[in-house]
Design an enzyme around this catalytic site. Structure first.
Site, PDB file in Angstrom:
ATOM      1  N   ASP A 166      47.069  32.847  36.544  1.00 32.73           N
ATOM      2  CA  ASP A 166      47.660  33.214  35.263  1.00 32.73           C
ATOM      3  C   ASP A 166      49.167  33.467  35.213  1.00 32.73           C
ATOM      4  O   ASP A 166      49.913  32.599  34.811  1.00 32.73           O
ATOM      5  CB  ASP A 166      46.941  34.438  34.707  1.00 32.73           C
TER       6      ASP A 166
ATOM      7  N   GLU B  99      39.606  43.341  42.542  1.00 33.76           N
ATOM      8  CA  GLU B  99      40.024  41.994  42.132  1.00 33.76           C
ATOM      9  C   GLU B  99      41.238  41.552  42.971  1.00 33.76           C
ATOM     10  O   GLU B  99      41.322  40.417  43.405  1.00 33.76           O
ATOM     11  CB  GLU B  99      40.385  42.036  40.636  1.00 33.76           C
TER      12      GLU B  99
HETATM   13  C1  9WN Z   1      42.005  34.470  32.020  1.00 35.57           C
HETATM   14  C2  9WN Z   1      38.141  35.859  35.795  1.00 35.57           C
HETATM   15  C3  9WN Z   1      39.563  35.338  35.645  1.00 35.57           C
HETATM   16  C4  9WN Z   1      40.006  34.541  36.883  1.00 35.57           C
HETATM   17  C5  9WN Z   1      41.496  34.273  36.886  1.00 35.57           C
HETATM   18  C6  9WN Z   1      42.239  35.598  36.650  1.00 35.57           C
HETATM   19  C7  9WN Z   1      41.797  36.228  35.329  1.00 35.57           C
HETATM   20  C8  9WN Z   1      41.644  35.667  32.895  1.00 35.57           C
HETATM   21  C9  9WN Z   1      42.271  36.912  32.315  1.00 35.57           C
HETATM   22  O1  9WN Z   1      40.393  36.468  35.414  1.00 35.57           O
HETATM   23  O2  9WN Z   1      42.103  35.381  34.248  1.00 35.57           O
HETATM   24  O3  9WN Z   1      41.301  33.333  32.405  1.00 35.57           O
HETATM   25  O4  9WN Z   1      41.777  37.351  31.267  1.00 35.57           O
HETATM   26  O5  9WN Z   1      43.248  37.413  32.858  1.00 35.57           O
HETATM   27  O6  9WN Z   1      43.602  35.399  36.688  1.00 35.57           O
HETATM   28  O7  9WN Z   1      41.860  33.678  38.100  1.00 35.57           O
HETATM   29  O8  9WN Z   1      39.329  33.319  36.922  1.00 35.57           O
HETATM   30  O9  9WN Z   1      38.022  36.538  37.005  1.00 35.57           O
END
Ligand code: 9WN
Length: 401
Positions: free
Chosen positions: A156, A369
């Protein structure tokens, strides 16, 4: 240590299990993310191989007719996550894709004893997902992969998107209310307001544009590497299971494209390229060194390994941005923290030390995470699925050594 880590990992996967898919974290991410699910499948293989197969099948079930695997599937819409289906212009899923971890996981499941006939039945859909990325995420025909949104490569707010994002009007998105910052203990671990507004402008433009990539595209060495790893996994699976596939040829073309367009001999790493401004991005991220995972026939192998061992060395795993860089922020996600999925990927070249330090980090801090690379503090969401799933794989690899 091993037993209790293993039991905790298993119980996290079970708590985050929603029948056919696993959510990344009950607290922050209540839907199914494609690359998270790929990692989850690898973890499930150590608990229940049939359940692991179901995880891959549920990723593939979300595939669009054009071959894309959406990065999120909304099985049960809830106000607990933003942006939901209304923002994406699609009832059941988001409309961007993700690194094809589903293929890498399919090969791992094959190695771990899943039914070959079942895996064989996935290959046409996996092939279509790769064809989508190879054709629809290469607007300049470079034989490298670009992303159309910072969320697409899963990293992100990685600083590589900072420059391309400067050109995006943060006011263009319809008004919205974000949820994420209310759910973490410290909002500075998440993107800023202006970054989030720009993300939403891009989502808005993309859905208005019939989900087609335009000039807002960032060529990305990490994403390209992940596609090459997936193509090569598919080529091996197809050969083993007797299915025709062009995956091996596509992988060769991508290797050549990556070396030709993104390698910088001057920097000793790979660059990003903003297709709109026609400018290279020279951010020193672990993603810029991801081609090290492709082996010695890619340019820069020895220099990248050296850089990983020196510039990127930190007490708690591999930082996502080099600590000496002005972009480095040890607590803000994808701008410095250590992630277990990145450690897992890079352990194929950095070896047992990274496996051991990753396991020690999770043992010390929990299944977060992401982690502060200097203190080991857990950040973002807790009881995180891919941390648990990959700990199971790392434990198995440690036991095998
Ligand atoms: C947007 C779910 C996801 C991961 C990504 C991480 C985060 C989402 C967010 O969470 O992204 O897709 O809302 O921030 O960066 O790598 O897949 O864990």
């Amino acid at each position: 240590m091993t037993d209790s880590l293993k039991h905790r990992a298993i119980s996290i996967l079970k708590n985050n299990d929603r029948g056919s898919h696993t959510i990344p974290s009950g607290h922050l991410y209540p839907h199914q993310w494609a690359w998270d699910s790929g990692f989850a499948a690898i973890g499930w293989a150590y608990i229940d191989i049939q359940r692991a197969c179901l995880e891959i099948e549920s990723i593939l079930d979300g595939q669009w007719e054009d071959g894309r695997i959406p990065h999120i599937q909304f099985h049960n819409p809830t106000p607990e996550y933003f942006p939901g289906p209304a923002s994406w212009g699609h009832e059941k899923s988001s409309s961007i894709s993700n690194p094809p971890v589903w293929t890498i996981a399919a090969e791992r499941l094959h190695q771990l004893g899943a039914d070959p006939a079942r895996i064989k039945s996935w290959l046409p859909r996996i092939e279509a997902s790769h064809l989508f990325l190879g054709t629809q995420r290469d607007p300049l025909g470079w034989k490298c992969i670009a992303t159309c949104h910072p969320w697409e490569n899963g990293q992100d707010n990685c600083p590589a998107w900072d420059a391309p994002m400067e050109a995006i009007d943060p006011e263009e998105a319809p008004p919205f209310q974000r949820v994420d910052t209310k759910k973490v203990k410290d909002a500075s671990q998440r993107p800023t307001e202006i970054q989030y507004n720009r993300y939403m402008t891009l989502v808005h433009r993309f859905t208005k544009n019939g989900f087609q990539i335009d000039t807002t595209a960032d060529y990305d060495p990490f994403f390209t590497t992940m596609v090459i790893l997936a193509e090569e996994a598919l080529a091996r699976l197809a050969k083993d299971l007797g299915v025709p596939s062009q995956a091996g040829e596509r992988a060769k073309e991508l290797r050549a494209g990556l070396a030709e367009h993104l390698w910088s001999d001057e920097l000793g790493r790979y660059r990003y390229y903003d297709a709109r401004s026609k400018r290279y991005g020279e951010n020193a991220t672990s993603g810029s060194l991801a081609p090290v995972l492709l082996g010695a026939d890619m340019p820069g192998q020895a220099r990248m390994l050296e850089s990983l061992r020196t510039d990127f060395s930190a007490p708690f795993g591999l930082p996502t941005v080099v600590p000496q860089s002005p972009d480095f922020d040890p607590v803000c996600y994808w701008r410095g923290p250590t992630w277990v999925n990145m450690n897992w990927l890079f352990s194929s070249v950095l070896g047992q030390d990274l496996v051991d330090s990753t396991l020690a980090l999770v043992e010390k801090s929990g299944f977060w995470e992401y982690f502060h690379p200097h203190t080991g503090e857990g950040l973002g969401a807790d009881d995180f699925t891919w941390t648990a799933a990959l700990v199971l794989d790392l434990l198995a690899s440690r036991d095998a050594n």
